[in-house]
Design a protein around this motif. Sequence first.
Motif, short mmCIF file in Angstrom:
data_model
loop_
_atom_site.label_atom_id
_atom_site.label_comp_id
_atom_site.label_asym_id
_atom_site.label_seq_id
_atom_site.Cartn_x
_atom_site.Cartn_y
_atom_site.Cartn_z
N ALA A 149 0.83 -1.22 0.00
CA ALA A 149 0.00 0.00 0.00
C ALA A 149 0.85 1.26 0.00
N TRP A 151 1.02 5.60 1.06
CA TRP A 151 0.85 6.31 2.34
C TRP A 151 -0.31 7.31 2.33
N LYS A 175 2.36 -5.18 3.56
CA LYS A 175 3.56 -4.34 3.64
C LYS A 175 3.09 -2.90 3.42
N GLN A 178 6.35 2.97 4.00
CA GLN A 178 7.30 3.30 5.07
C GLN A 178 7.00 4.65 5.70
N GLY A 208 10.28 -0.53 0.24
CA GLY A 208 9.94 -1.26 -0.97
C GLY A 208 11.07 -2.12 -1.50
N PHE A 226 -1.37 -4.36 -5.40
CA PHE A 226 -0.46 -3.22 -5.26
C PHE A 226 -1.17 -1.92 -5.57
N THR A 227 -0.98 -0.92 -4.72
CA THR A 227 -1.39 0.45 -5.03
C THR A 227 -0.16 1.32 -4.85
N GLY A 228 0.18 2.08 -5.86
CA GLY A 228 1.36 2.95 -5.78
C GLY A 228 1.66 3.56 -7.13
N SER A 229 2.92 3.84 -7.36
CA SER A 229 3.31 4.56 -8.59
C SER A 229 3.37 3.62 -9.80
N GLU A 250 -3.17 -0.65 -8.94
CA GLU A 250 -3.88 0.64 -8.86
C GLU A 250 -2.79 1.70 -8.86
N LEU A 251 -2.60 2.38 -9.99
CA LEU A 251 -1.40 3.20 -10.14
C LEU A 251 -1.74 4.69 -10.27
N GLY A 252 -0.82 5.42 -10.83
CA GLY A 252 -0.96 6.87 -10.88
C GLY A 252 -2.02 7.36 -11.86
N CYS A 284 -4.58 9.96 -5.77
CA CYS A 284 -4.46 9.42 -7.13
C CYS A 284 -5.55 9.99 -8.02
N GLU A 385 2.45 12.56 -13.68
CA GLU A 385 1.83 12.73 -12.37
C GLU A 385 2.79 13.49 -11.45
N PHE A 452 -13.54 0.95 -7.94
CA PHE A 452 -12.51 1.99 -8.02
C PHE A 452 -11.32 1.46 -8.79
P1 NAD Z 1 5.35 3.92 -4.42
O1 NAD Z 1 5.11 3.19 -5.68
O2 NAD Z 1 6.64 4.58 -4.23
O3 NAD Z 1 5.19 2.92 -3.18
C1 NAD Z 1 4.01 2.20 -2.94
C2 NAD Z 1 4.34 1.02 -2.05
O4 NAD Z 1 5.18 0.12 -2.78
C3 NAD Z 1 5.08 1.34 -0.76
O5 NAD Z 1 4.63 0.48 0.26
C4 NAD Z 1 6.52 1.02 -1.13
O6 NAD Z 1 7.32 0.68 -0.01
C5 NAD Z 1 6.34 -0.19 -2.03
N1 NAD Z 1 7.42 -0.41 -2.99
C6 NAD Z 1 8.26 0.50 -3.53
N2 NAD Z 1 9.11 -0.10 -4.41
C7 NAD Z 1 8.78 -1.41 -4.42
C8 NAD Z 1 9.27 -2.53 -5.14
N3 NAD Z 1 10.26 -2.42 -6.02
N4 NAD Z 1 8.69 -3.74 -4.93
C9 NAD Z 1 7.67 -3.86 -4.07
N5 NAD Z 1 7.17 -2.84 -3.34
C10 NAD Z 1 7.71 -1.62 -3.53
O7 NAD Z 1 4.13 4.94 -4.28
P2 NAD Z 1 3.83 5.98 -3.10
O8 NAD Z 1 4.75 7.14 -3.23
O9 NAD Z 1 3.74 5.30 -1.78
O10 NAD Z 1 2.33 6.43 -3.47
C11 NAD Z 1 2.07 7.38 -4.43
C12 NAD Z 1 1.61 6.74 -5.73
O11 NAD Z 1 0.50 5.88 -5.48
C13 NAD Z 1 1.11 7.74 -6.74
O12 NAD Z 1 1.60 7.41 -8.02
C14 NAD Z 1 -0.40 7.58 -6.69
O13 NAD Z 1 -1.08 7.96 -7.85
C15 NAD Z 1 -0.52 6.13 -6.43
N6 NAD Z 1 -1.84 5.81 -5.86
C16 NAD Z 1 -2.74 5.15 -6.68
C17 NAD Z 1 -4.01 4.86 -6.21
C18 NAD Z 1 -5.00 4.15 -7.09
O14 NAD Z 1 -5.88 3.50 -6.56
N7 NAD Z 1 -4.90 4.22 -8.42
C19 NAD Z 1 -4.37 5.22 -4.92
C20 NAD Z 1 -3.43 5.90 -4.12
C21 NAD Z 1 -2.16 6.17 -4.61
#
Ligand code: NAD
Length: 494
Positions: A149, A151, A175, A178, A208, A226-229, A250-252, A284, A385, A452
Motif C-alpha cells: 500500500a 501512504w 507491507k 514506510q 519497498g 499493489f497500489t502505488g506509482s 492501482e497506479l498513478g 491518485c 503525475e 474503483f
Molecule cells: P510507491 O510506488 O513509491 O510505493 C508504494 C508502495 O510500494 C510502498 O509500500 C513502497 O514501499 C512499495 N514499494 C516500492 N518499491 C517497491 C518494489 N520495487 N517492490 C515492491 N514494493 C515496492 O508509491 P507511493 O509514493 O507510496 O504512493 C504514491 C503513488 O501511489 C502515486 O503514483 C499515486 O497515484 C498512487 N496511488 C494510486 C491509487 C489508485 O488506486 N490508483 C491510490 C493511491 C495512490
Amino acid sequence: MAEEYRNYIGGKWVAAESGEMFESRNPANRDEVLGSFPHSGPEDVDAAVQAAEDAYRDWMLTPVPERADHLMRAGLILERRKEELAELMTREMGKTLKESRGDVQEGIDFLFYMAGEGRRFFGHTMPSELKNKFSMTVRHPIGVVGLIAPWNFPIAIPVWKIAPAIVAGCTSVFKPAQDTPLLATLLVQSLEEAGLPAGVLNLVHGFGREAGVALVDHEGVRGVSFTGSLEVGRQIAEKCGRAMKRCSMELGSKNVLIVMPDADLDLAVEASAWGAFATSGQRCTATSRLVVHDAARKEFTERLLERVSGMKVGNGLDPEVELAPVINEQQKQRVLEYIEVGKKEGATLLTGGEELTGDGYDKGNFIAPTVFDDMTPDMRIAQEEIFGPVTGIIRTDEIDEALRIANSTQYGLSASIYTHDITNVFRAIQELEFGIVYVNAPTIGAEIQLPFGGMKSTGNGHREAGPQALDEFTEWKAVSVDFSGKVQKAQGID
Ligand code: NAD
C-alpha cells in the motif's frame, strides 16, 4: 525516546530479525517522531509468508460469514477509535484532520460493506445441456497474497485490500508504506482485537526495495495487490507475469476536470480547488488538469485565483488549514522540480510555485498552492503525475477538443465535466477513457460501494471496492454434479 513498534507475524508482535529500525516523522514538524518500526528484510517476509501458509487451510475452510464477522467487529473498533486514529493520521502523513476523519470513515464503511458480502458471496447456477446434471460456479480463494500500500490513505487503502482478502479466504502479508507505519500498526491491532486468528493477516514493516521486493518475489505468494506509482507497479507486474501470479495494479493518474461555458462556475471553482488541493494534491484522483472553455475561462480563472489565495497553508491539525504539507522532503523536491519544468515549458505561473519557509513552516514540507495557465496538453506538467499541490489550465473552445485533451495522457483514473448540456454530459460519459467519471462533481471523493480503478496505464483491469472487490482475491471454479448414473458426454457425442 520514540515508542518502538513491531511486525505482526503468526499472531505475535515481533522485531525484525536484523534488529534494525526506522522512524516515522510528522511532515508538518520533522522534530516529532511518531514511533520507530522494524526495518524488515527478506527473512522477516519469509517468516510472515510461512505464517500465512500455515494459517491458510483452516481459514479457507472457515465458513464465509464467520470470516466476514471479524470485519464487522473491526469496523466497530475503528468507529470507537476514530478520533484518535484521525489525529494520529494527520500527525503521521500530514493531511487535514477533516480529511483524516474521512479516511478512517472510508475504512469503517468498507469493513461494514465487506462484512455484508460474507453473507452473499454469490456464485451462479447454470443449466446443463445434459439431463440430471447440475452446474454452478463458486469462488475459491487465490491463496496467500501480498498487499502493498501507499501512504496517502493509510487506513482506507489497506482496508480495501485486507477486507476482501479476509472474506475471500485468502491469508495475507501486508507491507504498508514506510511513511505511515503507525497507522498500519493501529489498523492491524484493530483486526487482532476483533479476534482474527493468528497468521490470517501478517504485517511486515519496511521499505519497498527490501521488504516489498521480497514479498513480490516470494514463491509462497500467489497474488499481489499493489497500489502505488506506475514505475513500481510496472516492475511488480512484470515479475508477477513471469511467475504467473495474480496481480492487481492501482497506479498513478493525471485526472481532469472540464469546464464548459454553461457550467455553474461557483461549483466548478470549488470543485477544482478541492480536487486539486485536498491532501495537497497527493490523491491518485487529484485534479491536476483543468480543461476550460474559452467562454468561461476569464471568469473561472479569476474566481479560482481568489479562492486559492484565501487558502491557509499549515499544520493539518489547525482547523483553519486547507492545504497541509506534502509527505516528505524527497516529494517536496520532486514537486518543486516539476514547477520549474512547467515554467521552462512556457506555462504561465498564476500563483504559488514556491516552498513556504519561515514562521510555522521551517520544520515541515510546505508548498504554496500552485496554479498554471497556458498549459498545453503535450507539456510534461500536463502528462506526468506530479502528486503535489499543482494544477494547470488548458484552454479549449469546443467539446470534441476538450474530450480529446482529457484522453490525451497515458493514465485514466478520474475525470469530471461541469455542464448542464445533456448532449455533452452523455458524450463525456461515453467517450472519456477513465475508470471513474463524474458529472458536476469533483474528481476526488470516491464512495466505497462503487468500483474503483483506472483505464490505460492506471491499472491492469482490476477494480477495488464495490461489488468487484472480491474478484481481486478469488478464482472462479465451475462445478458440475452428474446424478444420471451414466457417463454422459457433452456436445452430442454418443
Ligand atoms: P510507491 O510506488 O513509491 O510505493 C508504494 C508502495 O510500494 C510502498 O509500500 C513502497 O514501499 C512499495 N514499494 C516500492 N518499491 C517497491 C518494489 N520495487 N517492490 C515492491 N514494493 C515496492 O508509491 P507511493 O509514493 O507510496 O504512493 C504514491 C503513488 O501511489 C502515486 O503514483 C499515486 O497515484 C498512487 N496511488 C494510486 C491509487 C489508485 O488506486 N490508483 C491510490 C493511491 C495512490
